[in-house]
Design a protein around this motif. Sequence first.
Motif, PDB file in Angstrom:
ATOM      1  N   ARG A 289      40.372 -64.924  -8.179  1.00  0.00           N
ATOM      2  CA  ARG A 289      41.312 -63.901  -7.734  1.00  0.00           C
ATOM      3  C   ARG A 289      41.460 -63.909  -6.221  1.00  0.00           C
ATOM      4  NH1 ARG A 289      39.809 -58.167 -10.261  1.00  0.00           N
ATOM      5  NH2 ARG A 289      37.826 -59.057  -9.715  1.00  0.00           N
TER       6      ARG A 289
ATOM      7  N   ALA B  70      45.818 -59.919 -11.070  1.00  0.00           N
ATOM      8  CA  ALA B  70      44.827 -58.949 -10.610  1.00  0.00           C
ATOM      9  C   ALA B  70      43.629 -58.855 -11.553  1.00  0.00           C
ATOM     10  CB  ALA B  70      45.473 -57.575 -10.452  1.00  0.00           C
TER      11      ALA B  70
ATOM     12  N   TRP C 224      44.938 -64.347  -4.051  1.00  0.00           N
ATOM     13  CA  TRP C 224      45.499 -63.249  -3.258  1.00  0.00           C
ATOM     14  C   TRP C 224      45.396 -63.486  -1.768  1.00  0.00           C
ATOM     15  CZ3 TRP C 224      49.024 -60.478  -5.245  1.00  0.00           C
ATOM     16  CH2 TRP C 224      49.007 -60.193  -6.606  1.00  0.00           C
TER      17      TRP C 224
END
Length: 120
Positions: free
Chosen positions: A23, A104, A27
Amino acid sequence: MRFIESVKTVLSKYAVFNGRARRSEYWWFFLFNCLVIMIFSIIGAYIFGTGSNNYLVSAWNIAVFLPSLGVGMRRMHDIGKSGWWILIGLIPIVGAIIMIVWCARDSEPGSNQYGPNPKY
């Protein structure tokens, strides 16, 4: 993963579409990409004017197309989905919401068909 490490990892795996991406890797690269586009937009507006095409942003988008596609596919692999699911992002509004929710999500625990969990 930290910011610089994540960006280096994504750019070093320029056109790698197999494996898994954490993740944080996804991101942090997303944030980096947004920041570069904002900076190039400001510089391009100053150089070319606000009414014209921003060639800096266009060149940047072409340069990071494959790394963005690769990290997106590896992120889908990390949650146990086929990399082809990134195409759902092409559906207006709903596709973008689904992609945000999926990106997410936490990694699928343990190994999956796409490789070992990069978190451990």
